[in-house]
Design an enzyme around this catalytic site. Structure first.
Site, PDB file in Angstrom:
ATOM      1  N   ASP A 184       0.839  -1.210   0.000  1.00 36.40           N
ATOM      2  CA  ASP A 184       0.000   0.000   0.000  1.00 36.40           C
ATOM      3  C   ASP A 184       0.865   1.248   0.000  1.00 36.40           C
ATOM      4  O   ASP A 184       0.674   2.158  -0.798  1.00 36.40           O
ATOM      5  CB  ASP A 184      -0.869   0.042   1.269  1.00 36.40           C
ATOM      6  N   GLU A 193      -5.575   6.634  -0.305  1.00 31.86           N
ATOM      7  CA  GLU A 193      -5.993   6.100   0.988  1.00 31.86           C
ATOM      8  C   GLU A 193      -5.004   6.304   2.135  1.00 31.86           C
ATOM      9  O   GLU A 193      -5.400   6.543   3.265  1.00 31.86           O
ATOM     10  CB  GLU A 193      -6.258   4.597   0.800  1.00 31.86           C
ATOM     11  N   ASP A 224      -6.275   3.809  -5.484  1.00 32.23           N
ATOM     12  CA  ASP A 224      -6.274   2.785  -4.445  1.00 32.23           C
ATOM     13  C   ASP A 224      -5.049   1.918  -4.721  1.00 32.23           C
ATOM     14  O   ASP A 224      -5.024   1.154  -5.682  1.00 32.23           O
ATOM     15  CB  ASP A 224      -7.561   1.952  -4.465  1.00 32.23           C
ATOM     16  N   ILE A 230      -3.562  -0.659  -3.216  1.00 31.94           N
ATOM     17  CA  ILE A 230      -3.950  -2.072  -3.226  1.00 31.94           C
ATOM     18  C   ILE A 230      -5.435  -2.079  -2.886  1.00 31.94           C
ATOM     19  O   ILE A 230      -5.815  -1.911  -1.726  1.00 31.94           O
ATOM     20  CB  ILE A 230      -3.196  -2.918  -2.169  1.00 31.94           C
ATOM     21  N   ASP A 231      -6.256  -2.258  -3.892  1.00 30.07           N
ATOM     22  CA  ASP A 231      -7.702  -2.356  -3.652  1.00 30.07           C
ATOM     23  C   ASP A 231      -7.998  -3.836  -3.447  1.00 30.07           C
ATOM     24  O   ASP A 231      -7.661  -4.662  -4.295  1.00 30.07           O
ATOM     25  CB  ASP A 231      -8.455  -1.802  -4.864  1.00 30.07           C
ATOM     26  N   THR A 256      -7.265  -5.240  -0.108  1.00 29.34           N
ATOM     27  CA  THR A 256      -6.126  -5.619   0.757  1.00 29.34           C
ATOM     28  C   THR A 256      -6.319  -7.017   1.339  1.00 29.34           C
ATOM     29  O   THR A 256      -5.368  -7.794   1.422  1.00 29.34           O
ATOM     30  CB  THR A 256      -5.980  -4.613   1.917  1.00 29.34           C
ATOM     31  N   SER A 265     -19.208  -8.278  -3.111  1.00 29.15           N
ATOM     32  CA  SER A 265     -17.990  -8.268  -2.300  1.00 29.15           C
ATOM     33  C   SER A 265     -17.725  -9.649  -1.708  1.00 29.15           C
ATOM     34  O   SER A 265     -18.652 -10.371  -1.353  1.00 29.15           O
ATOM     35  CB  SER A 265     -18.125  -7.286  -1.136  1.00 29.15           C
ATOM     36  N   HIS A 307     -18.216  -5.695   4.198  1.00 27.30           N
ATOM     37  CA  HIS A 307     -18.124  -4.527   3.313  1.00 27.30           C
ATOM     38  C   HIS A 307     -19.455  -4.208   2.644  1.00 27.30           C
ATOM     39  O   HIS A 307     -19.573  -3.213   1.943  1.00 27.30           O
ATOM     40  CB  HIS A 307     -17.091  -4.762   2.207  1.00 27.30           C
ATOM     41  N   SER A 319     -12.265  -6.254  -4.393  1.00 29.48           N
ATOM     42  CA  SER A 319     -11.709  -5.196  -5.243  1.00 29.48           C
ATOM     43  C   SER A 319     -12.527  -4.855  -6.480  1.00 29.48           C
ATOM     44  O   SER A 319     -13.537  -5.483  -6.773  1.00 29.48           O
ATOM     45  CB  SER A 319     -10.274  -5.547  -5.694  1.00 29.48           C
ATOM     46  N   LYS A 360     -14.260  -6.607  -9.864  1.00 28.61           N
ATOM     47  CA  LYS A 360     -15.686  -6.841 -10.156  1.00 28.61           C
ATOM     48  C   LYS A 360     -16.136  -5.942 -11.315  1.00 28.61           C
ATOM     49  O   LYS A 360     -16.838  -6.382 -12.219  1.00 28.61           O
ATOM     50  CB  LYS A 360     -16.533  -6.587  -8.896  1.00 28.61           C
ATOM     51  N   ARG A 385     -23.562  -3.373  -4.788  1.00 28.00           N
ATOM     52  CA  ARG A 385     -22.782  -3.184  -3.559  1.00 28.00           C
ATOM     53  C   ARG A 385     -23.534  -2.252  -2.612  1.00 28.00           C
ATOM     54  O   ARG A 385     -23.232  -1.052  -2.532  1.00 28.00           O
ATOM     55  CB  ARG A 385     -21.408  -2.613  -3.894  1.00 28.00           C
ATOM     56  N   ASP A 441     -12.361   3.595  -4.456  1.00 26.22           N
ATOM     57  CA  ASP A 441     -12.859   2.225  -4.602  1.00 26.22           C
ATOM     58  C   ASP A 441     -13.791   2.078  -5.799  1.00 26.22           C
ATOM     59  O   ASP A 441     -14.258   0.961  -6.071  1.00 26.22           O
ATOM     60  CB  ASP A 441     -13.621   1.794  -3.335  1.00 26.22           C
TER      61      ASP A 441
END
Ligand code: AMP
Ligand code: MG
Length: 336
Positions: A44, A67, A120, A122-123, A125, A214, A219, A243, A246, A260, A274
């Site tokens: 990250d 982030e 992001d 690392i979307d 994580t 997700s 989330h 992440s 999708k 979502r 995101d």
């Protein structure tokens, strides 16, 4: 045309994904926590530093909204971690010093403005730590409109389900990107090949339609996803992944709907990094994205989508059906 911006972003996102893969391979990952208790890794920090540094060189006037902050690396207890992060960033920015790494990370603490990038690093994580799906996602927003979006997917061969010529091309991962008004495209993350245009699926049979959701139950609201699917007559098990892979999968026609809703237990507003890259990718692939009330996602509200309620993305065909289904559930009290 955004050619300069796109070329900059393609290069830095490709390097970021390579950095993530190297860190994954070489580090015994020990998730450590920041104040919100989500796992944070060296990747990250290293990726945000790399993108922040490069942006400072290529587009010094541009803002970056991302982030991470370097706060936990600047304190004495963070020194060892900072050294590890610096060693990784050095592979792409030879000679960079720890102080510069921190400053580059903190480029990402800007507020949103007329023109800004959102990252992001690392979307997903949690997927990254699990060895599952994660992406690096970068987008450029101007006057509230997403102009460019890129999603590097090291663990996803986009278009694999489709006929040749896509088969096998993306076994080393995929880099999906879109420029507003110029379509959505995918290239291999490793190696060279001409871009392949992405199109959402034309499938209209609810019994065969695929739904993306997700992986992490906390989330989102999986009960609501399930109720919505029932209302719409969708029968396939949802495809759950971490992440913005999708959005990329939807844009590539691998599924028809991505829903979502906000988490029931942790209903914080969605973060712009995101979603921004994924939204332009799906729209340019011919799909549609709104919130669950059918409103356009508003990227002028700061670091979150504070004016929206959840996210719905689709191939277009199922969109109104999903919105009606959500309205129906709200009337009966199931949609909260
Ligand atoms: P997903 O891939 O759908 O699980 O979304 C991943 C993103 O969810 C992460 O990048 C986080 O920023 C974000 N996230 C973490 N906790 C929550 C939460 N309680 N509600 C909504 N999003 C969250
Ligand atoms: Mg994320």
């Amino acid at each position: 045309m955004m050619i300069k911006e796109l070329n900059f972003a393609l290069e830095v996102v490709r390097q970021s994904a390579e950095l993530a893969s190297q860190i994954l391979k070489e580090t015994v990952l020990s998730p450590f926590t920041k104040s919100d208790l989500s796992p944070v890794t060296s990747a990250d920090f290293a990726i945000q530093a790399l993108v922040g540094y490069r942006l400072g060189r290529y587009f010094p006037q541009d803002l970056l909204v991302a982030e991470e902050t370097s706060t936990s690396l600047r304190v004495p207890e963070g020194k060892a971690k900072l050294n590890v992060v610096t060693r990784f960033v050095e592979r792409f920015v030879p000679g960079i010093q720890p102080e510069e790494v921190c400053d580059s990370i903190d480029r990402g603490t800007a507020e949103t403005g007329r023109r800004f990038w959102t990252l992001d690093p690392i979307d997903g994580t949690k997927g990254f730590l699990r060895g599952d799906q994660f992406v690096v996602a970068l987008a450029l927003i101007e006057e509230g409109e997403i102009k460019v979006g890129l999603i590097a997917c090291p663990k996803m061969a986009l278009g694999q389900g489709s006929a040749t010529p896509l088969k096998g091309l993306f076994d080393g991962g995929s880099l999906a990107y879109a420029v507003r008004g110029q379509g959505a495209w995918v290239i291999p993350l490793k190696g060279e090949a001409p871009p392949v245009r992405l199109h959402v699926s034309g499938l209209t049979d609810p019994a065969r339609a695929g739904v993306l959701a997700s992986y992490e139950a906390s989330h989102t609201n999986l009960d609501l996803v399930e109720s919505l699917m029932k209302t719409m007559g969708l029968r396939r098990e949802p495809w759950r992944m971490d992440s913005q892979v999708k959005y990329a999968s939807l844009a590539a026609g691998a599924a028809e709907i991505f829903v979502r809703p906000a988490s029931k237990s942790h209903p914080s507003a969605a973060k712009i990094w995101d979603h921004a890259a994924g939204v332009v990718l799906v729209e340019e692939a011919g799909g549609r994205v709104t919130d669950l009330n059918g409103e356009k996602l508003d990227f002028t509200a700061g670091r979150t989508l504070a004016r929206n309620c959840g996210v719905l993305a689709s191939n277009g065909y199922f969109h109104d059906l999903a919105l009606e289904g959500f309205q129906e559930l709200q009337k009966t009290g199931t949609g909260n």
